[in-house]
Enzyme design. Structure first.
Site, PDB file in Angstrom:
ATOM      1  N   ASP A  31      28.945  51.572  43.065  1.00  0.00           N
ATOM      2  CA  ASP A  31      29.996  52.578  43.206  1.00  0.00           C
ATOM      3  C   ASP A  31      30.928  52.221  44.371  1.00  0.00           C
ATOM      4  OD1 ASP A  31      27.804  52.949  44.936  1.00  0.00           O
ATOM      5  OD2 ASP A  31      28.502  54.945  45.462  1.00  0.00           O
ATOM      6  N   GLU A  32      32.099  52.809  44.370  1.00  0.00           N
ATOM      7  CA  GLU A  32      33.019  52.832  45.507  1.00  0.00           C
ATOM      8  C   GLU A  32      33.089  51.506  46.273  1.00  0.00           C
ATOM      9  OE1 GLU A  32      32.903  57.555  46.544  1.00  0.00           O
ATOM     10  OE2 GLU A  32      31.426  56.326  47.561  1.00  0.00           O
TER      11      GLU A  32
END
Ligand code: ZN
Length: 476
Positions: free
Chosen positions: A258-259
């Site tokens: 993620d991210e």
């Protein structure tokens, strides 16, 4: 008195009499090979209890149901036969040990509570920008350097004290065994290639720039990602996963995804060379190929990788490669993945992220969420991130009773019963949480009215949503 149970059992038939459930009342357990894994029947008649199941888990869940009946009915209940089985095989809860660290005793209390409501996966977030929380023998600096930060300033609140802690291999084994006794599989998350600052702080060669950094003290999305173009850095990850696979006997390993900001990759010679070598046109694909490679490495070890939904952006992952956990948008990518036969875990940010206050996600809203709306998911999971959780009591109050909504969806499907009946069941089972030393907010605060919701949400986000954070989020 007829029992309120969470999750709602599939079928309850009352047979006319009543039973007194003394502490020493006989419980017979018999093997029922025709029942699926985790299913059970529970018969209470004439003061006798009979359980039938085909697996240890099924018998365990029958006992958990019996315990709830005792707790709610106070030892006297209508005779009944319960035939029960879960709708979904994956019913999880996530605890973030990185942003604020709580030890094994606290975790055990949470695990105890989760098990009573038939959750069966503990997703343990062990590495992040703000702390590396698991001992890795081959790389001791991960915990010597990466498990320590000199201050914390989440949401603009200066805590003014160092924050440190990690789990030794022995403690990990203790939690894995504790969970196994409660039919819970532990899924460790080693977040990569983003959320990697604590690892880069310990071993600067892991980053693209080679610069020395420190574990982060604030929330956010940070540029110090893994240099996926560096063979040595990729080997490091595999070495870590070797030790992780030895420590965790379950099937699943979460590898984050993620991210992940692209800035360092864009200006990195090694990452650019790797993209050229692979003929990739963008950095989403670079992440996709990296995640696919790590997932394949885990597959060779008999494990299945789980990744957050961002990894789908590069269109590099097939349903055979990974399980995808959806938390934020990417609905089309997730839908396409599921339609191609991929397995999805639903952790919708607006409904199942319990680090946010009840003003933003009231109990009734979490309960009303339908994770089956597009397709039947592989699983559901409630998440408790700890940036803004500074005490264990606060952690408990945020997680419970909202996590019950996830437990019910995973076991009983959608719809199961009215929100009003669910709330009545939650109230009836509150003493069970109290016995487990799990504090909860007063029920009047679970479902605040519109004005109170607005106020609570505004107060919470004041200081959290800084212009810098918004800029980072937009830049992804
Ligand atoms: Zn690089």
């Amino acid at each position: 008195m007829r029992p309120f149970l969470i999750p709602l059992p599939r079928d309850v038939r009352y047979t006319g009499g009543t039973s007194v459930l003394r502490d020493e009342c006989p419980v017979t357990v018999s093997d029922a090979p025709e029942l699926p894994d985790e299913a059970y029947t529970l018969r209470i008649e004439n003061g006798e209890v009979k359980i039938a199941a085909s697996s240890e888990a099924g018998a365990f869940y029958a006992r958990m149901t019996l315990e709830q009946i005792r707790a709610v009915c106070g030892g006297r209940c209508d005779d009944l036969v319960i035939s029960d089985a879960p709708v979904l095989p994956y019913r999880g809860f996530l605890i973030d040990s990185c942003r604020h660290f709580y030890g094994t005793d606290e975790l055990k209390r949470l695990i105890d509570a989760a098990a009573r409501f038939k959750l069966n996966k503990f997703h343990w977030h062990l590495t992040d920008d703000q702390g590396w929380r698991i001992e890795i023998e081959r790389y001791p600096l991960l915990t010597q350097v990466g498990a320590y930060r000199s201050n914390s300033r989440f949401g603009g609140v200066d805590e003014g004290t160092p924050h440190a802690g990690f789990f030794t291999k022995e403690q990990i084994g203790e939690i894995v065994a504790y969970c196994a006794e409660r039919c819970i599989e532990v899924i460790p998350e080693i977040d990569m290639p983003g959320h990697f600052t604590a690892a880069v702080a310990a071993y600067p060669f892991l980053g693209c720039t080679g610069e020395t950094v420190e574990p982060q003290q604030e929330e956010g999305i940070f540029p110090n990602v893994l240099c996926v173009g560096n063979d040595k850095a990729v080997s490091f990850v595999k070495d870590v996963l070797d030790e992780i696979c030895e420590l965790f006997p379950g099937r699943y390993i979460h590898i984050g995804g993620d991210e992940t900001p692209r800035a360092h990759w864009r200006s990195c010679e090694k990452c650019t060379a790797e993209m050229n070598r692979l003929g990739l046109s963008d950095h989403d694909a670079l992440q996709g190929v990296f995640i696919r490679g790590i997932a394949s490495y885990l597959q060779q070890k008999g494990k299945t990788a789980i990744t957050w939904n961002e990894s789908l952006r590069g269109n590099c992952l097939s349903p055979q490669d990974v399980i995808v956990q959806r938390w934020m948008d990417r609905k089309k990518l997730c839908r396409d993945f599921a339609q191609a036969g991929g397995r999805l875990i639903e952790s919708d940010f607006y409904h199942y992220y319990f680090d946010y206050p009840c003003g933003m996600t009231p109990l009734h809203k979490a309960f009303a969420f339908d994770p089956f709306r597009a397709q039947t998911p592989f699983g559901v999971e409630g998440a408790l991130w700890t940036e803004y959780v500074r005490t264990f009591d606060d952690l408990c109050e945020k997680l419970f009773p909202r996590l019950f909504a996830v437990a019910e969806r995973g076991w009983s499907g959608f719809p199961s019963r009215s929100g009003r009946d669910f709330r009545a069941a939650v109230l009836a089972l509150l003493p069970t949480l109290q016995r487990l030393q799990i504090p909860t907010l007063p029920p009047s605060r679970w479902d605040p009215g519109a004005v109170a919701r607005l106020r609570e949400t505004k107060v919470f986000f004041k200081g959290v949503l800084t212009p810098e954070l918004l800029r980072q989020a937009r830049g992804l």
